[in-house]
Motif scaffolding. Structure first.
Motif, PDB file in Angstrom:
ATOM      1  N   TYR A   1       0.857  -1.179   0.000  1.00 36.92           N
ATOM      2  CA  TYR A   1       0.000   0.000   0.000  1.00 36.92           C
ATOM      3  C   TYR A   1       0.893   1.228   0.000  1.00 36.92           C
ATOM      4  O   TYR A   1       1.795   1.356   0.830  1.00 36.92           O
ATOM      5  CB  TYR A   1      -0.895   0.018   1.240  1.00 36.92           C
ATOM      6  CG  TYR A   1      -2.051   0.991   1.162  1.00 36.92           C
ATOM      7  CD1 TYR A   1      -3.344   0.541   0.959  1.00 36.92           C
ATOM      8  CD2 TYR A   1      -1.847   2.362   1.297  1.00 36.92           C
ATOM      9  CE1 TYR A   1      -4.417   1.416   0.894  1.00 36.92           C
ATOM     10  CE2 TYR A   1      -2.904   3.245   1.231  1.00 36.92           C
ATOM     11  CZ  TYR A   1      -4.193   2.773   1.029  1.00 36.92           C
ATOM     12  OH  TYR A   1      -5.245   3.651   0.953  1.00 36.92           O
TER      13      TYR A   1
ATOM     14  N   GLY B   1      -9.947  -2.486  -4.424  1.00 36.61           N
ATOM     15  CA  GLY B   1      -8.505  -2.525  -4.194  1.00 36.61           C
ATOM     16  C   GLY B   1      -8.101  -3.577  -3.180  1.00 36.61           C
ATOM     17  O   GLY B   1      -8.894  -3.981  -2.329  1.00 36.61           O
TER      18      GLY B   1
ATOM     19  N   ALA C   1      -4.056   0.639  -6.631  1.00 34.81           N
ATOM     20  CA  ALA C   1      -5.299  -0.129  -6.535  1.00 34.81           C
ATOM     21  C   ALA C   1      -6.048  -0.138  -7.865  1.00 34.81           C
ATOM     22  O   ALA C   1      -6.045   0.846  -8.615  1.00 34.81           O
ATOM     23  CB  ALA C   1      -6.195   0.449  -5.444  1.00 34.81           C
TER      24      ALA C   1
ATOM     25  N   GLN D   1      -8.428   5.009  -8.570  1.00 35.60           N
ATOM     26  CA  GLN D   1      -8.031   3.910  -7.693  1.00 35.60           C
ATOM     27  C   GLN D   1      -9.130   3.580  -6.682  1.00 35.60           C
ATOM     28  O   GLN D   1      -9.732   4.461  -6.086  1.00 35.60           O
ATOM     29  CB  GLN D   1      -6.736   4.267  -6.944  1.00 35.60           C
ATOM     30  CG  GLN D   1      -5.510   4.363  -7.833  1.00 35.60           C
ATOM     31  CD  GLN D   1      -5.226   5.763  -8.304  1.00 35.60           C
ATOM     32  OE1 GLN D   1      -6.142   6.587  -8.432  1.00 35.60           O
ATOM     33  NE2 GLN D   1      -3.966   6.079  -8.562  1.00 35.60           N
ATOM     34  N   ASP D   2      -9.370   2.266  -6.507  1.00 40.52           N
ATOM     35  CA  ASP D   2     -10.273   1.733  -5.478  1.00 40.52           C
ATOM     36  C   ASP D   2     -11.695   2.262  -5.640  1.00 40.52           C
ATOM     37  O   ASP D   2     -12.436   2.406  -4.668  1.00 40.52           O
ATOM     38  CB  ASP D   2      -9.732   2.059  -4.082  1.00 40.52           C
ATOM     39  CG  ASP D   2     -10.297   1.132  -3.011  1.00 40.52           C
ATOM     40  OD1 ASP D   2     -10.566  -0.035  -3.322  1.00 40.52           O
ATOM     41  OD2 ASP D   2     -10.474   1.588  -1.860  1.00 40.52           O
TER      42      ASP D   2
END
Length: 455
Positions: free
Chosen positions: A206, A230, A253, A324-325
């Protein structure tokens, strides 16, 4: 006996010189004072408020914080207050504690809202303040700590590094499991990156984008559960001394998306979602149907739509961005000029206690300013307590709806106050989840329109 409320420290200063990033702990009173702040870390919670000796602060939603406030020292009766299933106040946690001079507290309700846990992260700013009060130096300092509130995640090693440098140069802060927190460390103000690894590993799993930690304050980085695509299923909020929180997803992610066919005049659809040669082909999407969620790298994509049987090109290179995510739905519709377009919705998939999150999308170009009524068994449209008003074509609006059974009606009111019923459902069950409702033309229906729950 109630304590005196000192109020939000530096509020007037922040209004006068807000461009400098002044926060509540930039100036401290000479009177014996402690400092309190609440962050809501219970994913399925209602809004929460902090109460000290029966003085109740403004409530905050999940993943948000109230500003830091000053409070007099001594013994205090603390309560964290939310709501029950009928909207009445519910004391989720209570404790008698001592507030000491100069102590700063970040209070957090964490875990499942139905059986929550409490965290009290206490720290002092003496070292940071002494550095910043030294007029003979030209640096400025901030403090940083990290807390782990992700109930469904394992342990992590936590590292902080200067933005622009490699991970090998980052500093190991601590190893954290659920309900753990690091000590506050004093660092130069500037841009940083937070890294998480599995315990004992040397490869980050991460990585945040650059964190701008430029104020002389304390930054609390909160690891919490994420409900996006993610991995690991966590995200990080940056809480300073002001209200709210800045979110930082894992920069690596994936995202996910699905498509919904709301094009009543074109039959089944084939859709190609492409980016630099990476193609996702979705074929034979029927009217009123959605695809399964598709995993995709974060980036900008072109969307090409063809009619399945004839392969006639309906739209070419519609632009959609996946961050992302992020979980998105793209609802395909046709405007008055018969141009094919996509309405993109971002989903909040967290669980909820006692309520449903409803998103309603109007894909019918003939009508603006629609109302959607959620009619309980003992109600009519006239008496319905819950509704969404003013939804124009190609727009979506949302509503928090108590769980239960409702008849759903979509109504148009013209300029003469004449009402037209476009759709009326049987009783539908709404549980503590998230629903996307889309209205589109469908001549096979008695009223000419269909409302679909996109699952």
């Amino acid at each position: 006996m109630k304590k005196n409320i000192w109020g939000y420290i530096g509020l007037l200063s922040a209004l006068l010189i807000g461009a400098t990033g002044c926060s509540s702990d930039d100036e401290e009173s000479s009177t014996a004072t402690s400092y309190v702040q609440l962050y809501n870390a219970s994913a399925n919670s209602t809004s929460l408020s902090l109460s000290l000796d029966d003085y109740q602060y403004t409530a905050v939603e999940y993943a948000n914080a109230m500003p830091k406030y000053a409070y007099s020292v001594g013994e205090v009766e603390l309560e964290i207050i939310g709501e029950d299933d009928i909207g009445d106040e519910l004391v989720n946690y209570q404790q008698t504690l001592d507030l000491n001079n100069g102590d700063h507290h970040l209070f957090m309700l964490i875990g499942d809202y139905h059986s929550p846990e409490f965290m009290d992260i206490s720290y002092q700013t003496t070292e940071m303040d002494e550095f910043n009060d030294d007029e003979d130096v030209d640096y400025s300092k901030m403090q940083l700590l990290v807390a782990h509130t992700a109930m469904d995640a394992g342990a992590f090693d936590v590292y902080i590094g200067v933005d622009g440098r490699d991970f090998i140069d980052a500093t190991h802060l601590d190893s954290l499991s659920y309900k753990g927190s690091t000590s506050a460390v004093t660092l130069d103000t500037g841009d940083y990156v937070l890294y998480l690894t599995e315990p004992g590993a040397v490869e980050p799993i991460y990585i945040t984008a650059a964190l701008s930690l430029s104020s002389e304050t304390v930054y609390k980085l909160v690891i919490r559960d994420s409900f996006g695509p993610g991995t690991p299923n966590i995200t990080i909020d940056n809480v300073d001394s002001t209200s709210g929180a800045d979110n930082y997803s894992n920069v690596e992610a994936n995202a996910e998306f699905r498509l919904f066919n709301g094009l009543s005049e074109h039959g089944n659809l084939d859709v190609l979602v492409s980016n630099n040669g990476n193609d996702i082909a979705l074929k034979g999407i029927e009217l009123g149907q959605s695809t399964a969620f598709q995993s995709v790298d974060f980036d900008d994509y072109g969307v090409t739509i063809t009619q399945s049987e004839s392969q006639a090109l309906l739209a070419n290179n519609l632009l959609v961005t996946f961050n992302q995510d992020e979980t998105k739905s793209m609802l395909l519709y046709q405007d008055e000029a018969e141009q094919i377009k996509g309405l993109t919705l971002v989903h909040d998939l967290r669980p909820r206690a006692y309520e449903s999150l409803i998103n309603f999308a109007n894909l019918v170009h003939s009508f603006d300013d629609l109302s959607i009524y959620f009619v309980a068994e003992d109600e009519t449209i006239d008496s319905a307590e819950y509704k969404i008003d003013g939804v124009d074509f190609a727009e979506d609006e949302s509503l928090l709806l108590p769980t239960g059974y409702y008849e759903v009606s979509v109504v148009y009111e013209d300029d003469n106050s004449n009402l037209t019923l476009l759709y009326q459902s049987e009783l539908m069950s709404f549980d503590d989840s998230q629903y996307t409702l889309a209205l589109y033309e469908d001549q096979m229906q008695a009223l000419g329109y269909q409302l679909t729950v996109i699952n």
